[in-house]
Design an enzyme around this catalytic site. Structure first.
Site, mmCIF file in Angstrom:
data_model
loop_
_atom_site.group_PDB
_atom_site.id
_atom_site.type_symbol
_atom_site.label_atom_id
_atom_site.label_comp_id
_atom_site.label_asym_id
_atom_site.label_seq_id
_atom_site.Cartn_x
_atom_site.Cartn_y
_atom_site.Cartn_z
ATOM 1 N N HIS A 1 0.826 -1.209 0.000
ATOM 2 C CA HIS A 1 0.000 0.000 0.000
ATOM 3 C C HIS A 1 0.863 1.263 0.000
ATOM 4 O O HIS A 1 2.052 1.213 0.312
ATOM 5 C CB HIS A 1 -0.899 0.015 1.235
ATOM 6 C CG HIS A 1 -0.128 -0.159 2.507
ATOM 7 N ND1 HIS A 1 0.515 0.882 3.129
ATOM 8 C CD2 HIS A 1 0.139 -1.266 3.248
ATOM 9 C CE1 HIS A 1 1.137 0.427 4.205
ATOM 10 N NE2 HIS A 1 0.932 -0.879 4.295
ATOM 11 N N HIS B 1 -0.225 4.200 5.193
ATOM 12 C CA HIS B 1 0.582 4.363 6.401
ATOM 13 C C HIS B 1 1.961 3.782 6.121
ATOM 14 O O HIS B 1 2.169 3.117 5.100
ATOM 15 C CB HIS B 1 -0.050 3.657 7.614
ATOM 16 C CG HIS B 1 -0.056 2.173 7.505
ATOM 17 N ND1 HIS B 1 -0.961 1.473 6.713
ATOM 18 C CD2 HIS B 1 0.751 1.227 8.059
ATOM 19 C CE1 HIS B 1 -0.724 0.189 6.806
ATOM 20 N NE2 HIS B 1 0.319 -0.004 7.601
ATOM 21 N N GLU C 1 6.569 1.355 2.824
ATOM 22 C CA GLU C 1 7.087 0.056 3.265
ATOM 23 C C GLU C 1 7.748 -0.673 2.095
ATOM 24 O O GLU C 1 8.747 -1.383 2.290
ATOM 25 C CB GLU C 1 5.950 -0.769 3.862
ATOM 26 C CG GLU C 1 5.405 -0.148 5.129
ATOM 27 C CD GLU C 1 4.119 -0.765 5.651
ATOM 28 O OE1 GLU C 1 3.585 -0.282 6.651
ATOM 29 O OE2 GLU C 1 3.651 -1.756 5.041
#
Length: 265
Positions: free
Chosen positions: A105, A117, A135
């Protein structure tokens, strides 16, 4: 061929609300199942390309989401968190031929996924060299440090666009697109087909095409949601305050940045 797959859930098709990602919620089971099926599709694509050993890291929340019974017998599944600083690519090393990301994501601070996030929701965002840090990127840099090519990613459209900026040869499958607190998702069965075919295609190419260049130096910025967390971060050697909510940490060594992230968030 030995392949590593790292899987998250917020970039799985259909996933839109935090309740769909949390084990204690009624909505969770359906989407954990889709996460498993997307990982299974990636495994099947890898096997079709010649993989005979596949390691899968369940990298969402408690890391206890994937049903191993639905994956091929040639897989090993890493569940839970060891505390190793490689986190979402725990056990990755130079013996792997390629790295695949499933269900990833967009970064914290971006608006491309209602669940955007980076690593956890206790921080507002992280930036690396003034760009929002996802990430995907931090774990891709770890792979690059280990000389393991990143060949494929599935997730939201915003992240897929980021991936192409890093290396246009990495095969991506956008299974959904964020619009505020909504998502526009492709059909779950179509997602499986595209992931299976995409992973197979990526692994049949010249793996040298997937090289990711590491920056010569790294400037990490973290913005916390609570000023007390920013104050606490100043106890880590080398961390400097930007303001009451933001801190910075600089190094020319990627592993020092990775280590700092593990302790600062």
């Amino acid at each position: 061929m030995k392949i590593y797959i790292s899987a998250d859930i917020e970039g799985v098709t259909g996933v839109t609300h935090w309740n769909e990602t949390e084990k204690s919620e009624a909505d969770y089971k359906e989407f954990a199942h889709q996460m498993t099926l997307e990982v299974k599709a990636a495994c099947e694509g890898a096997i079709n390309a010649g993989a005979d050993e596949i390691w899968v890291k369940d990298a969402h929340d408690s890391a206890r989401n994937i049903d191993h019974n639905l994956l091929p017998k040639s897989t090993k599944l890493i569940r839970g968190w060891s505390g190793h600083m490689f986190s979402m690519v725990q056990e990755l090393d130079e013996t792997f031929d390629a790295l695949v990301f499933i269900g990833y994501h967009s970064a914290g601070g971006t608006n491309d996924n209602p669940l955007s996030h980076t690593m956890n929701t206790n921080i507002d965002y992280m930036k690396l060299n003034r760009e929002y840090l996802s990430e995907f990127l931090i774990h891709s840099y770890i792979a690059s440090y280990l000389k393991v090519p990143v060949v494929f990613l599935s997730g939201d459209l915003g992240l897929c666009n980021e991936v192409k900026k890093i290396n246009e040869n990495i095969v991506t499958v956008a299974v959904k697109e964020g619009r505020g607190n909504s998502t526009i998702s492709i059909h779950p069965q179509l997602a499986l087909e595209l992931i299976r075919d995409g992973v197979e295609t990526s692994l049949k190419r010249d793996l040298s095409l997937y090289k990711i260049e590491l920056p010569e130096e790294f400037n990490l910025e973290i913005k916390y949601r609570q000023h007390a967390d920013a104050l606490k971060a100043l106890n880590y050697k080398g961390v400097e305050a930007i303001d009451s909510m933001r801190v910075s940490f600089k190094s020319k060594d990627l592993m020092e940045i990775v280590r700092a992230i593990r302790f600062l968030i």
